[in-house]
Design a protein around this motif. Sequence first.
Motif, PDB file in Angstrom:
ATOM      1  N   TRP A 144      -2.223  10.059  -3.288  1.00  0.00           N
ATOM      2  CA  TRP A 144      -0.801   9.724  -3.340  1.00  0.00           C
ATOM      3  C   TRP A 144      -0.611   8.588  -4.353  1.00  0.00           C
ATOM      4  O   TRP A 144      -1.383   7.635  -4.374  1.00  0.00           O
ATOM      5  CB  TRP A 144      -0.309   9.241  -1.971  1.00  0.00           C
ATOM      6  CG  TRP A 144      -0.359  10.312  -0.929  1.00  0.00           C
ATOM      7  CD1 TRP A 144      -1.344  10.519  -0.013  1.00  0.00           C
ATOM      8  CD2 TRP A 144       0.600  11.337  -0.718  1.00  0.00           C
ATOM      9  NE1 TRP A 144      -1.054  11.609   0.761  1.00  0.00           N
ATOM     10  CE2 TRP A 144       0.142  12.134   0.355  1.00  0.00           C
ATOM     11  CE3 TRP A 144       1.812  11.669  -1.329  1.00  0.00           C
ATOM     12  CZ2 TRP A 144       0.852  13.228   0.824  1.00  0.00           C
ATOM     13  CZ3 TRP A 144       2.514  12.761  -0.849  1.00  0.00           C
ATOM     14  CH2 TRP A 144       2.042  13.523   0.207  1.00  0.00           C
ATOM     15  N   VAL A 145       0.425   8.694  -5.182  1.00  0.00           N
ATOM     16  CA  VAL A 145       0.731   7.639  -6.156  1.00  0.00           C
ATOM     17  C   VAL A 145       1.382   6.474  -5.409  1.00  0.00           C
ATOM     18  O   VAL A 145       2.357   6.647  -4.688  1.00  0.00           O
ATOM     19  CB  VAL A 145       1.676   8.157  -7.264  1.00  0.00           C
ATOM     20  CG1 VAL A 145       2.020   7.036  -8.236  1.00  0.00           C
ATOM     21  CG2 VAL A 145       1.049   9.338  -7.995  1.00  0.00           C
ATOM     22  N   VAL A 146       0.802   5.276  -5.585  1.00  0.00           N
ATOM     23  CA  VAL A 146       1.316   4.083  -4.920  1.00  0.00           C
ATOM     24  C   VAL A 146       2.062   3.175  -5.885  1.00  0.00           C
ATOM     25  O   VAL A 146       3.038   2.537  -5.508  1.00  0.00           O
ATOM     26  CB  VAL A 146       0.173   3.249  -4.280  1.00  0.00           C
ATOM     27  CG1 VAL A 146       0.703   2.499  -3.090  1.00  0.00           C
ATOM     28  CG2 VAL A 146      -1.006   4.048  -3.872  1.00  0.00           C
ATOM     29  N   ALA A 147       1.602   3.093  -7.128  1.00  0.00           N
ATOM     30  CA  ALA A 147       2.221   2.180  -8.096  1.00  0.00           C
ATOM     31  C   ALA A 147       1.727   2.515  -9.497  1.00  0.00           C
ATOM     32  O   ALA A 147       0.785   3.298  -9.680  1.00  0.00           O
ATOM     33  CB  ALA A 147       1.856   0.737  -7.753  1.00  0.00           C
ATOM     34  N   PHE A 148       2.365   1.869 -10.463  1.00  0.00           N
ATOM     35  CA  PHE A 148       1.931   1.934 -11.860  1.00  0.00           C
ATOM     36  C   PHE A 148       1.849   0.519 -12.394  1.00  0.00           C
ATOM     37  O   PHE A 148       2.564  -0.369 -11.940  1.00  0.00           O
ATOM     38  CB  PHE A 148       2.944   2.709 -12.712  1.00  0.00           C
ATOM     39  CG  PHE A 148       2.950   4.178 -12.453  1.00  0.00           C
ATOM     40  CD1 PHE A 148       2.091   5.022 -13.132  1.00  0.00           C
ATOM     41  CD2 PHE A 148       3.811   4.719 -11.524  1.00  0.00           C
ATOM     42  CE1 PHE A 148       2.086   6.380 -12.892  1.00  0.00           C
ATOM     43  CE2 PHE A 148       3.825   6.079 -11.264  1.00  0.00           C
ATOM     44  CZ  PHE A 148       2.960   6.909 -11.950  1.00  0.00           C
ATOM     45  N   MET A 193      -2.359   4.130 -13.230  1.00  0.00           N
ATOM     46  CA  MET A 193      -1.701   4.634 -12.023  1.00  0.00           C
ATOM     47  C   MET A 193      -2.581   4.249 -10.834  1.00  0.00           C
ATOM     48  O   MET A 193      -3.776   4.538 -10.825  1.00  0.00           O
ATOM     49  CB  MET A 193      -1.567   6.158 -12.131  1.00  0.00           C
ATOM     50  CG  MET A 193      -0.926   6.824 -10.958  1.00  0.00           C
ATOM     51  SD  MET A 193      -0.616   8.606 -11.232  1.00  0.00           S
ATOM     52  CE  MET A 193      -2.277   9.223 -11.465  1.00  0.00           C
ATOM     53  N   VAL A 194      -1.994   3.593  -9.858  1.00  0.00           N
ATOM     54  CA  VAL A 194      -2.728   3.222  -8.652  1.00  0.00           C
ATOM     55  C   VAL A 194      -2.460   4.310  -7.613  1.00  0.00           C
ATOM     56  O   VAL A 194      -1.304   4.643  -7.338  1.00  0.00           O
ATOM     57  CB  VAL A 194      -2.281   1.848  -8.113  1.00  0.00           C
ATOM     58  CG1 VAL A 194      -3.084   1.458  -6.879  1.00  0.00           C
ATOM     59  CG2 VAL A 194      -2.396   0.781  -9.198  1.00  0.00           C
ATOM     60  N   VAL A 195      -3.550   4.890  -7.087  1.00  0.00           N
ATOM     61  CA  VAL A 195      -3.408   5.971  -6.113  1.00  0.00           C
ATOM     62  C   VAL A 195      -4.170   5.626  -4.835  1.00  0.00           C
ATOM     63  O   VAL A 195      -5.084   4.804  -4.837  1.00  0.00           O
ATOM     64  CB  VAL A 195      -3.908   7.324  -6.676  1.00  0.00           C
ATOM     65  CG1 VAL A 195      -3.090   7.727  -7.899  1.00  0.00           C
ATOM     66  CG2 VAL A 195      -5.397   7.290  -7.004  1.00  0.00           C
ATOM     67  N   LYS A 196      -3.776   6.294  -3.757  1.00  0.00           N
ATOM     68  CA  LYS A 196      -4.433   6.086  -2.469  1.00  0.00           C
ATOM     69  C   LYS A 196      -4.960   7.431  -1.972  1.00  0.00           C
ATOM     70  O   LYS A 196      -4.224   8.394  -1.875  1.00  0.00           O
ATOM     71  CB  LYS A 196      -3.448   5.516  -1.452  1.00  0.00           C
ATOM     72  CG  LYS A 196      -4.096   5.228  -0.105  1.00  0.00           C
ATOM     73  CD  LYS A 196      -3.143   4.530   0.813  1.00  0.00           C
ATOM     74  CE  LYS A 196      -3.706   4.102   2.134  1.00  0.00           C
ATOM     75  NZ  LYS A 196      -5.021   4.430   2.514  1.00  0.00           N
ATOM     76  N   GLY A 204       4.902   7.804  -4.703  1.00  0.00           N
ATOM     77  CA  GLY A 204       5.110   8.691  -3.573  1.00  0.00           C
ATOM     78  C   GLY A 204       4.683  10.129  -3.824  1.00  0.00           C
ATOM     79  O   GLY A 204       4.551  10.910  -2.886  1.00  0.00           O
ATOM     80  N   ASP A 205       4.468  10.497  -5.082  1.00  0.00           N
ATOM     81  CA  ASP A 205       4.048  11.866  -5.399  1.00  0.00           C
ATOM     82  C   ASP A 205       2.614  12.112  -4.974  1.00  0.00           C
ATOM     83  O   ASP A 205       1.758  11.230  -5.059  1.00  0.00           O
ATOM     84  CB  ASP A 205       4.150  12.136  -6.909  1.00  0.00           C
ATOM     85  CG  ASP A 205       5.569  12.330  -7.396  1.00  0.00           C
ATOM     86  OD1 ASP A 205       6.472  12.526  -6.556  1.00  0.00           O
ATOM     87  OD2 ASP A 205       5.776  12.293  -8.628  1.00  0.00           O
ATOM     88  N   LYS A 221       0.787  17.658 -10.745  1.00  0.00           N
ATOM     89  CA  LYS A 221       1.700  17.500  -9.619  1.00  0.00           C
ATOM     90  C   LYS A 221       2.293  18.874  -9.315  1.00  0.00           C
ATOM     91  O   LYS A 221       2.888  19.501 -10.185  1.00  0.00           O
ATOM     92  CB  LYS A 221       2.811  16.511  -9.972  1.00  0.00           C
ATOM     93  CG  LYS A 221       3.819  16.297  -8.848  1.00  0.00           C
ATOM     94  CD  LYS A 221       4.820  15.227  -9.184  1.00  0.00           C
ATOM     95  CE  LYS A 221       5.964  15.799  -9.978  1.00  0.00           C
ATOM     96  NZ  LYS A 221       7.071  14.859 -10.172  1.00  0.00           N
ATOM     97  N   GLY A 222       2.080  19.338  -8.113  1.00  0.00           N
ATOM     98  CA  GLY A 222       2.612  20.646  -7.734  1.00  0.00           C
ATOM     99  C   GLY A 222       1.938  21.773  -8.498  1.00  0.00           C
ATOM    100  O   GLY A 222       0.836  21.627  -9.011  1.00  0.00           O
TER     101      GLY A 222
END
Length: 164
Positions: A57-61, A76-79, A105-106, A130-131
């Motif tokens: 999930w994308v949390v921040a940039f 891109m910071v992801v979780k 959120g993506d 994405k998708g």
Amino acid sequence: MKIPNHNMSMLIALILATGLFNGTIGATDDHGMQGWGINDPYNKYYDLTKYEKFRAWVVAFKAEPPMPGMSPGTIMVVKTETQLIDVHICPTWFAKPGDMGVKKGDRVKIKGCRAEIDQKEVFMAAKVKKGDYFEFKVRLTKSGKPFWTMTPEELVRQGSTANW
């Protein structure tokens, strides 16, 4: 002519990833390439033997230099289920965080290589998907060659053969 939304996303991704949108088609020019060149130390961290993919999930940039002395990069910071990961995308002149077509959120699928840079584990992206229809591509999958180091002709070829 009306373009369906999923086709428009693919078109935008193609334009951004090939550098046509911001006039960066001359990617080999020195637009702040400090440290981003094909033979610079940073690029040598991209090790094809460590190629992998994961979902997150994308949390921040953020926009900051990946290593001391480099010009800023889009990160891109992801979780994932277990950790936060800084995903190095490209130099900010090639694509800023808002240019990627991905937002906080993506849910994304990321392909590329893990690396340890300055004693910190990061992920150097080749593609962010994405998708089913949107993919932001910044490196060649087979060689790891960054799009921002390509000639205009190479970028056009990549745009015409990519799986958009």
